[in-house]
Design an enzyme around this catalytic site. Structure first.
Site, PDB file in Angstrom:
ATOM      1  N   CYS B  86      74.980  20.362  34.022  1.00  0.00           N
ATOM      2  CA  CYS B  86      75.960  19.445  34.611  1.00  0.00           C
ATOM      3  C   CYS B  86      77.127  20.231  35.225  1.00  0.00           C
ATOM      4  O   CYS B  86      76.933  20.912  36.214  1.00  0.00           O
ATOM      5  CB  CYS B  86      76.404  18.427  33.556  1.00  0.00           C
ATOM      6  SG  CYS B  86      77.148  16.959  34.269  1.00  0.00           S
ATOM      7  N   HIS B 197      71.050  16.396  30.851  1.00  0.00           N
ATOM      8  CA  HIS B 197      71.564  17.015  29.623  1.00  0.00           C
ATOM      9  C   HIS B 197      70.483  17.159  28.553  1.00  0.00           C
ATOM     10  O   HIS B 197      70.290  16.235  27.761  1.00  0.00           O
ATOM     11  CB  HIS B 197      72.690  16.147  29.053  1.00  0.00           C
ATOM     12  CG  HIS B 197      73.948  16.196  29.847  1.00  0.00           C
ATOM     13  ND1 HIS B 197      74.955  17.097  29.597  1.00  0.00           N
ATOM     14  CD2 HIS B 197      74.362  15.459  30.899  1.00  0.00           C
ATOM     15  CE1 HIS B 197      75.943  16.922  30.474  1.00  0.00           C
ATOM     16  NE2 HIS B 197      75.613  15.927  31.266  1.00  0.00           N
ATOM     17  N   GLU B 199      70.694  18.818  25.900  1.00  0.00           N
ATOM     18  CA  GLU B 199      71.326  18.845  24.565  1.00  0.00           C
ATOM     19  C   GLU B 199      71.533  17.440  24.004  1.00  0.00           C
ATOM     20  O   GLU B 199      71.855  17.286  22.837  1.00  0.00           O
ATOM     21  CB  GLU B 199      72.636  19.634  24.613  1.00  0.00           C
ATOM     22  CG  GLU B 199      73.852  18.900  25.168  1.00  0.00           C
ATOM     23  CD  GLU B 199      73.933  18.871  26.695  1.00  0.00           C
ATOM     24  OE1 GLU B 199      72.897  19.099  27.360  1.00  0.00           O
ATOM     25  OE2 GLU B 199      75.036  18.589  27.217  1.00  0.00           O
TER      26      GLU B 199
END
Lengths: 82, 220
Positions: B86, B197, B199
């Site tokens: 990002c 993302h 994560e």
């Protein structure tokens, strides 16, 4: 003191979604003659420098080092007394 | 594997990324502050999402000139794996480690939702684990206002010819990116930037565990 005024615009072939949204609003407000809108930005840099040629070359370095992303943006600038 | 998570003023996915990396057996993640001059001893470097420097001037522009960037450039040049997510992707394009630029979403709105992605290249250190799945489609979350990847046509051809396009939006393209690009690598393949993302997709209870494979691939 000298002041550099940098005008940054999106390259012509890069879509400007913000400009398109503003264009749409202008037309809705009754300005049908508005045919296109491109939005850029203006950056003013005050310089401790009296030689306008030196100021110009330093300002160009600043544009290339940080102020402008040459992948998507074009720029022009002028130096004025302030 | 020792992973650095670089923290800039305004990073806000640093803790998630730190937790996610440490969640994987065999990875030890540590924070490194943006004023640090060294990344020696790290096997991988993670550049988190967020709004570094409040997105002043352009997203990622100021972070890309922060003191730690010289060390990051050196590490990338020597083959260390670098993952920018990002805002991390925006920083990697702004500093020139990755080609192109990320600008305003075509629909102007900040988008936060789960998207379907196609893994376009599984022969990278980040995506090797996606081989052998019944489908290479993965579901990851995006959350950005400036994820519209753009580059000139020469660069796009190079990206395609070299297999540098690693993730593409599948079906609906949320931000107008050229060629549905969601993530690219550098030519050497050791630097990956991506808008989604991973994560945030580490376990089924999070809605998807598809991101976990990326960290495991990076470790292996």
């Amino acid at each position: 003191m000298l002041k550099g005024i940098v005008t940054v615009s999106l390259k012509q072939d890069v879509l400007d979604p913000q400009g398109q949204a503003v264009l749409h609003s202008l037309q809705t407000l009754g300005f049908p003659e508005a045919q296109n809108v491109r939005i850029g930005k203006s950056i003013e840099v005050w310089l401790e420098e009296s030689d306008s040629q030196k100021a110009e070359s330093r300002l160009k370095e600043m544009c290339e080092a940080l102020l402008v992303n040459s992948v998507i943006e074009d720029y022009s600038f002028e130096i004025v007394e302030d | 594997m020792r992973c650095a998570v670089i923290v800039f003023p305004g990073s806000n996915c640093d803790y998630d990324l730190y937790k996610a990396a440490n969640y994987i057996e065999g990875i030890q993640a540590e924070y490194v502050w943006y004023t640090s001059k060294s990344l020696d001893g790290f096997d991988a470097i993670l550049v988190p999402g967020g709004f570094s420097y409040g997105d002043a001037l352009r997203a990622g522009a100021l972070a890309a000139r922060a003191p730690i960037l010289k060390a990051l450039q050196r590490a990338a040049d020597s083959g260390t794996r670098v993952l920018g997510i990002c805002n991390g992707f925006q920083i990697l394009t702004e500093c020139g480690l990755l080609p192109g630029a990320l600008h305003r979403n075509s629909g102007l709105r900040f988008i936060c939702r789960t998207v379907n992605l196609e893994v376009s290249n599984t022969a990278t250190p980040f995506t090797s684990g996606y081989v052998g799945r019944t489908s290479t489609h993965v579901r990851l979350e995006i959350a950005h206002g400036e994820g519209n990847y753009t580059c000139d046509s020469d660069t796009l051809h190079k990206l395609e010819d070299n297999g540098q396009i690693v993730f593409r939006y599948s079906g609906d393209n949320p931000n107008g990116s050229v060629a549905n690009i969601a993530g690219i690598t550098n030519e050497a393949g050791n630097v990956l930037g991506m808008m989604p993302h991973p994560e945030r997709a580490m376990a089924d209870w999070m809605g998807s565990s598809d991101g976990r494979i990326l960290f495991e691939s990076m470790r292996d």
